[in-house]
Design a protein around this motif. Structure first.
Motif, short mmCIF file in Angstrom:
data_model
loop_
_atom_site.label_atom_id
_atom_site.label_comp_id
_atom_site.label_asym_id
_atom_site.label_seq_id
_atom_site.Cartn_x
_atom_site.Cartn_y
_atom_site.Cartn_z
N LYS A 2 12.03 66.12 20.03
CA LYS A 2 12.86 65.67 18.92
C LYS A 2 14.12 66.53 18.82
O LYS A 2 15.22 66.03 18.57
CB LYS A 2 12.07 65.77 17.62
CG LYS A 2 12.86 65.32 16.42
CD LYS A 2 12.07 65.44 15.14
CE LYS A 2 13.00 65.23 13.95
NZ LYS A 2 12.30 65.40 12.68
N LEU A 31 17.13 62.22 11.73
CA LEU A 31 16.44 61.64 12.87
C LEU A 31 14.97 61.67 12.53
O LEU A 31 14.37 62.73 12.40
CB LEU A 31 16.72 62.48 14.13
CG LEU A 31 16.16 61.92 15.43
CD1 LEU A 31 16.87 60.64 15.81
CD2 LEU A 31 16.26 62.93 16.54
N GLU A 32 14.41 60.49 12.32
CA GLU A 32 13.03 60.49 11.88
C GLU A 32 12.18 59.51 12.68
O GLU A 32 12.70 58.62 13.35
CB GLU A 32 12.91 60.12 10.41
CG GLU A 32 14.22 60.02 9.68
CD GLU A 32 14.03 59.77 8.21
OE1 GLU A 32 13.93 58.59 7.85
OE2 GLU A 32 13.97 60.76 7.45
N VAL A 33 10.89 59.71 12.54
CA VAL A 33 9.95 58.77 13.15
C VAL A 33 9.79 57.61 12.18
O VAL A 33 9.35 57.79 11.06
CB VAL A 33 8.57 59.45 13.36
CG1 VAL A 33 7.59 58.47 13.98
CG2 VAL A 33 8.73 60.69 14.23
N PHE A 42 12.19 57.11 17.51
CA PHE A 42 12.97 57.83 16.51
C PHE A 42 14.07 56.91 16.02
O PHE A 42 14.53 56.04 16.74
CB PHE A 42 13.61 59.08 17.11
CG PHE A 42 12.62 60.16 17.44
CD1 PHE A 42 12.07 60.95 16.45
CD2 PHE A 42 12.23 60.36 18.75
CE1 PHE A 42 11.14 61.93 16.76
CE2 PHE A 42 11.30 61.35 19.07
CZ PHE A 42 10.76 62.13 18.07
N SER A 44 17.80 56.87 13.58
CA SER A 44 18.79 57.69 12.89
C SER A 44 19.69 56.83 12.01
O SER A 44 19.99 55.69 12.32
CB SER A 44 19.65 58.45 13.90
OG SER A 44 20.64 59.17 13.18
#
Length: 576
Positions: A2, A31-33, A42, A44
């Motif tokens: 990540k 930036l996330e799951v 991921f 964004s």
RNA sequence: GCGCCGGUAGCUCAGCCGGAUAGAGCACCAGGCUUCGAACCUGGGGGUCGGGGGUUCGAAUCCCUCCCGGCGCGCCA
């Protein structure tokens, strides 16, 4: 993984800003799951965040960002622009495969995520005075504090679990008086107060049938007090008639109840490193030192014969008494001295776990210790709400003094340590915990998520046993090849496993162990169905590379489940 | 009155440093054991995220306000 992507993304954003000549500072991009797996590995919001400063439509910005990231082919398989302008990144599959190898190599170490700056941390919790058995509120605090301590250890901190025994106050005196009263009652030298007097209010008789009523009005009415008195009668007969309540009566009661509390904690798999006695602060003159220091700083004054802390000077709503008119300190002075000692003993972080009823006084301690020159921001309060009991849809009234409450021991004997701990830790601390007694007493605790998680672990163990029996052997971490894992549900499991270190970090740093419980439930919730569907995902088959890869997955799941269970103090059974 | 914490599915609760169609367990309904463990699995119904206003491209999440519940506001600890 990540981190790398985040870095590339920020470079792309910076590049875009440069090319447009905008003077905007590089904004924070997330930036996330994503929750929805269709949205990639991921996601964004970079383009959405940039839309405003650049005064351009988010989807156009997203397109440009995507162009700048196309080159990252060894990391990314695909970039997609979706919805209002989200960037959805799909990693190359082998990026996820790497996680398995890492877990196989590191084993339990996978759960170890050292903080950049490890600290010497003290976690103080339970700290119940030995006036009776532990209540469910104490039980919750015990589990909470211990789980926090375990999480902090996983972050590489040096953790000390501490129990503060407040033996200087009147609670313990009243306990001695209660025991002595029961003792005299047993010898026929005193009369027990009639039950109706023990209820709220009402007259308190001086004597009954010529016998004095010794039992203190606010005495402890539990049966355990009578039992202690009985033991004293058995051992000493009438020899203690002239003994002071604060002498042997109190001493014996205190030791006996304390040892029972320790046994209860032991049953919860909780051990303290330090038991700190308030009386030591008196004996070693710490209270006087603190008083003198506060005095030097002009924070102390006398009024109405008492000594006050000028806490309004420290920005607090009112001043408080440090030393009563009687010359006896209030709880506040030793509490300040105690926290000062915590710093002097070298702790860099001080975490107090306390019930909601202690919330109000906490700022006074912190402010005073700060005024003494210590960094008060290093003292944290983890506050928890109480445990309420429900039976038959009705709240059960609980009273500590009258000992009409359900104890930790009672509940523990019904449901066992693992379920007790899971139940107590599974909700966030600052919310009430509603304990359904009917559930505890009748319903089948197999419905409990604790068993579900443990079952998932046992099943993984079972598969490993099968593999050994079949002579397949466990996968070798060094040469492990996860590439045969190509089913979507397998990728999902890998993603979930990869989240674990981040989860530990978050749970530890926020002092919120309940996240661990939920994570475990989710991981088990993916693993159990996976194993269940034996036709589709047969783990041990004739396809040796595939079998080895799936076996590796089983080992990794087992490893992470075991680590997670350990973080909240549950056992990880190999069979159930 | 003031302060803190809660109010999300019938129940108990996650989610809360703003993101896409709000989740889980229990309960309820309908299915699944010659399959590596059925303490399991598959599917289904179920919601004005306490009410109202605001900020925002976007609010369960942030701000204001009101309502309801818990705790606290001692020369008790």
């Amino acid at each position: 993984m990540k981190e790398r992507l985040q870095q590339k993304l920020e470079e792309a954003v910076a590049g875009l800003l440069r090319s447009t000549g905008a003077e905007t500072a590089v904004p924070e991009v997330a930036l996330e799951v994503p929750r929805n797996p269709e949205h990639g590995d991921f996601a964004s919001n970079a383009a959405l965040v940039l839309a405003r400063p650049l005064k351009r439509p988010p989807r156009a910005i997203a397109t440009e960002l995507a162009e700048r990231l196309r080159g990252e082919t060894e990391l990314l398989e695909d970039i997609e622009i979706a919805g209002p302008g989200f960037l959805n990144f799909r990693l190359r599959r082998d990026r996820w495969h790497g996680v398995l190898k890492q877990i196989l190599l590191e084993g339990p170490g996978f759960a170890s995520v050292p903080a950049e700056v490890p600290e010497r941390v003290q976690v103080e919790f339970v700290s119940a005075n030995p006036t009776g058995p532990l209540t469910l509120g104490h039980g919750r605090q015990a589990v909470l504090g211990d789980s926090i301590a375990r999480l902090l250890a996983a972050r590489g901190h040096e953790v000390t679990r501490e129990y503060y025994f407040n033996d200087g106050g009147r609670q313990m005196r009243v306990l001695g008086e209660s025991v002595k009263a029961r003792y005299l009652e047993l010898l026929g030298r005193a009369a027990p107060p009639p039950p109706e007097c023990l209820e709220e209010g009402g007259a308190w008789p001086g004597e009954i049938d010529g016998l004095p009523v010794i039992f203190p009005r606010d005495g402890y009415q539990g049966d355990y007090v009578r039992e202690i008195a009985e033991a004293l009668v058995a051992e000493y007969g009438e020899d203690l008639v002239d003994e002071a309540p604060d002498g042997r009566f109190r001493q014996v009661a205190q030791e006996r109840i304390f040892s029972e509390i320790r046994a209860t904690l032991e049953a919860l798999d909780i051990r303290f490193d330090v038991y700190f006695n308030e009386s030591d602060l008196y004996r070693e003159g710490k209270n006087d030192e603190v008083l003198a220091e506060l005095c030097e700083r002009g924070l102390v004054y006398e009024k109405d014969g008492a000594v006050w802390l000028r806490s309004t000077e420290l920005g607090l709503p009112r001043d408080r008494v440090l030393v009563k008119r009687t010359g006896e300190p209030t709880y506040l002075l030793p509490d300040i001295a105690y926290h000062r000692e915590k710093f002097r003993r070298g702790f860099e972080r001080i975490i107090d776990v306390q019930g909601a009823d202690h919330k109000e006084q906490f700022p006074y301690v912190v402010a005073a210790v700060g005024a003494l020159g210590f960094d008060a921001s290093r003292i944290e309060l983890v506050m928890h709400q109480f445990v309420t009991l429900t039976r038959g849809g009705q709240q059960v009234k609980q009273s500590t003094r009258r000992a009409t409450y359900v104890t930790v021991d009672e509940l523990l004997s019904r449901v066992g340590r693992d379920v007790f701990r899971f139940f107590m830790v599974q909700r966030k601390a600052d919310g009430h915990l509603d304990f359904d007694l009917d559930l505890a007493e009748e319903t089948d605790w197999k419905k409990n998520p604790a068993y579900y998680v443990q079952y998932a672990h046992a099943r993984a163990c079972s598969i490993e046993r099968r593999a050994r029996e079949a002579g397949l052997g466990l996968p070798d971490a060094g040469s492990f090849d996860a590439s045969p894992l190509r089913l979507p549900e397998e990728t999902q499991l890998l993603r979930k496993l990869a989240e674990f270190p981040d989860l530990v970090r978050r749970a530890a740093d926020s002092r919120e162990p309940h996240h661990v419980a939920y994570y475990l439930r989710e991981l088990a919730g993916q693993w159990n169905p996976y194993v269940q569907d034996g036709r589709r995902h047969r783990i041990l088959s004739d396809d040796r590379p595939l079998s080895l890869a799936r076996l590796g997955l089983a080992v990794a799941v087992r490893t992470v489940l075991a680590s997670g269970l350990a973080l909240i103090g549950l056992s990880a059974p190999e069979r159930m």
